[in-house]
Scaffold this motif. Structure first.
Motif, PDB file in Angstrom:
ATOM      1  N   GLY A   4      86.420  60.859  28.931  1.00 42.60           N
ATOM      2  CA  GLY A   4      86.907  62.224  28.729  1.00 42.60           C
ATOM      3  C   GLY A   4      85.785  63.208  28.440  1.00 42.60           C
ATOM      4  N   ASP A   5      84.548  62.711  28.508  1.00 40.28           N
ATOM      5  CA  ASP A   5      83.394  63.554  28.199  1.00 40.28           C
ATOM      6  C   ASP A   5      82.691  63.988  29.481  1.00 40.28           C
ATOM      7  OD1 ASP A   5      83.118  63.255  25.108  1.00 40.28           O
ATOM      8  OD2 ASP A   5      83.429  61.222  25.862  1.00 40.28           O
ATOM      9  N   TYR A   6      82.492  65.288  29.611  1.00 39.66           N
ATOM     10  CA  TYR A   6      81.807  65.800  30.809  1.00 39.66           C
ATOM     11  C   TYR A   6      80.367  65.290  30.858  1.00 39.66           C
ATOM     12  CZ  TYR A   6      80.123  69.189  34.279  1.00 39.66           C
ATOM     13  OH  TYR A   6      79.586  69.775  35.394  1.00 39.66           O
ATOM     14  N   PHE A   7      79.689  65.383  29.733  1.00 40.18           N
ATOM     15  CA  PHE A   7      78.304  64.893  29.668  1.00 40.18           C
ATOM     16  C   PHE A   7      78.289  63.437  29.215  1.00 40.18           C
ATOM     17  CE2 PHE A   7      77.683  69.498  28.570  1.00 40.18           C
ATOM     18  CZ  PHE A   7      77.045  69.843  29.744  1.00 40.18           C
ATOM     19  N   GLY A   8      77.314  62.706  29.693  1.00 34.95           N
ATOM     20  CA  GLY A   8      77.105  61.345  29.197  1.00 34.95           C
ATOM     21  C   GLY A   8      77.795  60.285  30.039  1.00 34.95           C
ATOM     22  N   PRO A   9      77.354  59.021  29.853  1.00 35.47           N
ATOM     23  CA  PRO A   9      77.841  57.933  30.706  1.00 35.47           C
ATOM     24  C   PRO A   9      79.225  57.426  30.289  1.00 35.47           C
ATOM     25  CG  PRO A   9      76.376  57.060  29.036  1.00 35.47           C
ATOM     26  CD  PRO A   9      76.393  58.549  28.836  1.00 35.47           C
ATOM     27  N   ILE A  10      79.723  56.484  31.063  1.00 35.89           N
ATOM     28  CA  ILE A  10      80.918  55.738  30.666  1.00 35.89           C
ATOM     29  C   ILE A  10      80.426  54.375  30.181  1.00 35.89           C
ATOM     30  CG2 ILE A  10      83.005  54.579  31.526  1.00 35.89           C
ATOM     31  CD1 ILE A  10      83.244  56.917  33.556  1.00 35.89           C
ATOM     32  N   VAL A  11      80.902  53.949  29.033  1.00 34.69           N
ATOM     33  CA  VAL A  11      80.498  52.649  28.492  1.00 34.69           C
ATOM     34  C   VAL A  11      81.741  51.784  28.292  1.00 34.69           C
ATOM     35  CG1 VAL A  11      79.248  51.454  26.660  1.00 34.69           C
ATOM     36  CG2 VAL A  11      78.610  53.793  27.248  1.00 34.69           C
ATOM     37  N   VAL A  12      81.690  50.574  28.812  1.00 33.14           N
ATOM     38  CA  VAL A  12      82.798  49.623  28.635  1.00 33.14           C
ATOM     39  C   VAL A  12      82.250  48.368  27.981  1.00 33.14           C
ATOM     40  CG1 VAL A  12      84.637  48.324  29.770  1.00 33.14           C
ATOM     41  CG2 VAL A  12      83.938  50.518  30.683  1.00 33.14           C
ATOM     42  N   THR A  13      82.989  47.852  27.012  1.00 31.69           N
ATOM     43  CA  THR A  13      82.565  46.645  26.297  1.00 31.69           C
ATOM     44  C   THR A  13      83.725  45.662  26.163  1.00 31.69           C
ATOM     45  OG1 THR A  13      80.975  47.924  24.994  1.00 31.69           O
ATOM     46  CG2 THR A  13      81.613  45.771  24.100  1.00 31.69           C
ATOM     47  N   ILE A  64      77.032  50.072  31.179  1.00 28.64           N
ATOM     48  CA  ILE A  64      76.900  51.527  31.164  1.00 28.64           C
ATOM     49  C   ILE A  64      76.962  52.013  32.607  1.00 28.64           C
ATOM     50  CG2 ILE A  64      75.394  53.470  30.583  1.00 28.64           C
ATOM     51  CD1 ILE A  64      74.077  51.697  28.462  1.00 28.64           C
ATOM     52  N   LEU A  65      77.865  52.918  32.888  1.00 28.50           N
ATOM     53  CA  LEU A  65      77.898  53.555  34.198  1.00 28.50           C
ATOM     54  C   LEU A  65      77.257  54.928  34.037  1.00 28.50           C
ATOM     55  CD1 LEU A  65      79.136  53.163  37.150  1.00 28.50           C
ATOM     56  CD2 LEU A  65      80.887  54.766  36.383  1.00 28.50           C
ATOM     57  N   THR A  66      76.077  55.088  34.618  1.00 30.05           N
ATOM     58  CA  THR A  66      75.372  56.364  34.444  1.00 30.05           C
ATOM     59  C   THR A  66      76.087  57.469  35.230  1.00 30.05           C
ATOM     60  OG1 THR A  66      73.973  56.064  36.393  1.00 30.05           O
ATOM     61  CG2 THR A  66      73.155  55.152  34.308  1.00 30.05           C
ATOM     62  N   ILE A  86      76.965  56.957  21.858  1.00 35.53           N
ATOM     63  CA  ILE A  86      76.312  57.934  20.947  1.00 35.53           C
ATOM     64  C   ILE A  86      74.796  57.918  21.167  1.00 35.53           C
ATOM     65  CG2 ILE A  86      75.812  58.507  18.529  1.00 35.53           C
ATOM     66  CD1 ILE A  86      78.606  57.180  17.885  1.00 35.53           C
ATOM     67  N   ASN A  87      74.236  56.725  21.268  1.00 39.36           N
ATOM     68  CA  ASN A  87      72.786  56.616  21.472  1.00 39.36           C
ATOM     69  C   ASN A  87      72.339  57.197  22.809  1.00 39.36           C
ATOM     70  OD1 ASN A  87      71.691  55.458  19.061  1.00 39.36           O
ATOM     71  ND2 ASN A  87      72.778  53.570  19.572  1.00 39.36           N
ATOM     72  N   GLU A  88      73.100  56.892  23.872  1.00 41.66           N
ATOM     73  CA  GLU A  88      72.774  57.442  25.191  1.00 41.66           C
ATOM     74  C   GLU A  88      72.902  58.964  25.182  1.00 41.66           C
ATOM     75  OE1 GLU A  88      71.694  55.821  28.030  1.00 41.66           O
ATOM     76  OE2 GLU A  88      71.484  54.117  26.671  1.00 41.66           O
ATOM     77  N   PHE A  89      73.934  59.434  24.507  1.00 39.51           N
ATOM     78  CA  PHE A  89      74.209  60.861  24.430  1.00 39.51           C
ATOM     79  C   PHE A  89      73.085  61.593  23.695  1.00 39.51           C
ATOM     80  CE2 PHE A  89      76.670  64.664  23.462  1.00 39.51           C
ATOM     81  CZ  PHE A  89      77.470  64.775  24.578  1.00 39.51           C
ATOM     82  N   ASP A  90      72.609  60.968  22.618  1.00 36.57           N
ATOM     83  CA  ASP A  90      71.497  61.549  21.849  1.00 36.57           C
ATOM     84  C   ASP A  90      70.221  61.611  22.674  1.00 36.57           C
ATOM     85  OD1 ASP A  90      73.016  62.032  19.704  1.00 36.57           O
ATOM     86  OD2 ASP A  90      72.187  60.454  18.412  1.00 36.57           O
ATOM     87  N   LYS A  91      69.985  60.526  23.413  1.00 36.91           N
ATOM     88  CA  LYS A  91      68.789  60.494  24.280  1.00 36.91           C
ATOM     89  C   LYS A  91      68.847  61.648  25.278  1.00 36.91           C
ATOM     90  CE  LYS A  91      68.544  55.705  25.012  1.00 36.91           C
ATOM     91  NZ  LYS A  91      68.534  54.681  26.058  1.00 36.91           N
ATOM     92  N   LEU A  92      70.040  61.829  25.848  1.00 39.26           N
ATOM     93  CA  LEU A  92      70.254  62.877  26.839  1.00 39.26           C
ATOM     94  C   LEU A  92      70.002  64.256  26.218  1.00 39.26           C
ATOM     95  CD1 LEU A  92      71.192  62.260  29.709  1.00 39.26           C
ATOM     96  CD2 LEU A  92      73.507  62.859  29.030  1.00 39.26           C
TER      97      LEU A  92
END
Ligand code: MG
Length: 299
Positions: free
Chosen positions: A98-107, A152-154, A243-249
């Motif tokens: 649901g986030d425009y910015f940042g990847p999709i992460v599935v675990t 992670i799907l970039t 969160i970590n990927e988003f911060d890096k971005l």
């Protein structure tokens, strides 16, 4: 609904409509009166899904047109069953859709019976109430003890692959299947494989009909995080990575990126386009979201 369907909103809406979205084969329209209309091949399925979601979210079961039988089934579904909760099971969940910015992460994560108490003490049980800061604190405390697989799907991969044939729910299904398949091969003696339900089971399996290595015998639960801590852990690990990927971005752009897909996102998007050019969005955002058009419109 507005939030969940943001990714498939149409630009043009009919008269008196707040918005119209095309989710798979179903066209969903919300009118200013509050009335929602479902059209298309899977309209019944889609409306049923949203009515169920609404009932569960509001805690109400008294919704028009629903039989007593349906209500009973719903109550059972939203109730945490100890027979499921106190088992050694695998669960999966995703974030970032649901986030425009940042990847999709599935675990996918595995929680054995022996780890339940330890995780409850850490506060994993109420994972939905945790803030980003709390998640960054709590996940490192259990991640070494909990077997998991993440993907992670970039944004680049997402934008290159997204098409009318590969919508958001199909992407979710493919990613869930991948992490579940990997983890299942590592774990012996699990009792359930639980997926936090985002599509009806037959729709989920239909998305995977041309995929090798399909994991079957999945138990689908809405509010899966409450049903088993494996889903809660999967959700937390996904959020931790996100969160970590988003911060890096954010750091790489020197801009505090907002989560979600609201109008603030449009403004920041425009700022990024001004500074780095439109092509930058291909690497950091989900281009098929309605936000992209809005960013183009802002002067
Ligand atoms: Mg979920």
């Amino acid at each position: 609904m507005s939030e969940e369907l943001n990714w498939c909103m149409r630009d043009k809406t009919p008269q008196y409509a707040k918005w119209q979205a095309k989710d798979g084969d179903t066209v969903i329209t919300l009118y200013e009166s509050g009335k929602v209309v479902f059209q298309g091949k899977d309209a019944d399925l889609s409306s049923d899904f949203w009515i169920t979601t609404e009932k569960i979210n509001s805690g109400k079961v008294d919704v028009k047109n629903s039989s007593q039988d349906k209500k009973d089934k719903l109550d059972k579904k939203s109730f945490t069953d100890p027979k499921v909760y106190y088992t050694s099971s695998i669960g999966s969940d995703e974030v970032g859709t649901g986030d425009y910015f940042g990847p999709i992460v599935v675990t996918a994560a595995y929680v054995s019976k022996e780890n339940i108490e330890f995780l409850e003490e850490l506060g994993v049980k109420d994972s939905k109430k945790l803030t980003d800061i709390q998640i960054l604190e709590i996940v490192p405390k259990f991640i070494k003890q909990i077997p998991y697989e993440s993907m992670i799907l970039t944004n680049k991969q997402y934008n290159e692959n997204y098409s009318s044939d590969l919508n958001m729910n199909k992407i979710k299904a493919l990613l869930h299947n991948k992490v579940l398949f990997k983890l299942r091969n590592e774990i012996k003696g699990y009792q359930y494989i639980i997926v936090d339900e985002f599509a009806k089971p037959y729709v989920y399996y239909n998305y995977l009909k041309n995929t090798p290595n399909v994991v079957r015998n999945i138990t689908f639960f809405t509010k899966g995080e409450d049903k088993h801590l494996a889903v809660a852990c999967a959700s937390l690990i996904s959020r931790f990575i996100f969160i970590n990927e988003f911060d890096k971005l954010s750091k790489s752009l020197n801009i505090n990126l907002p989560k979600g897909a609201s109008t603030i996102v449009d403004e920041i998007g425009k700022k990024i386009v001004n500074e780095y050019g439109f092509d930058k969005l291909k690497e950091i955002a989900k281009l098929n979201f309605k936000n992209t058009e809005k960013i183009k419109e802002i002067n």
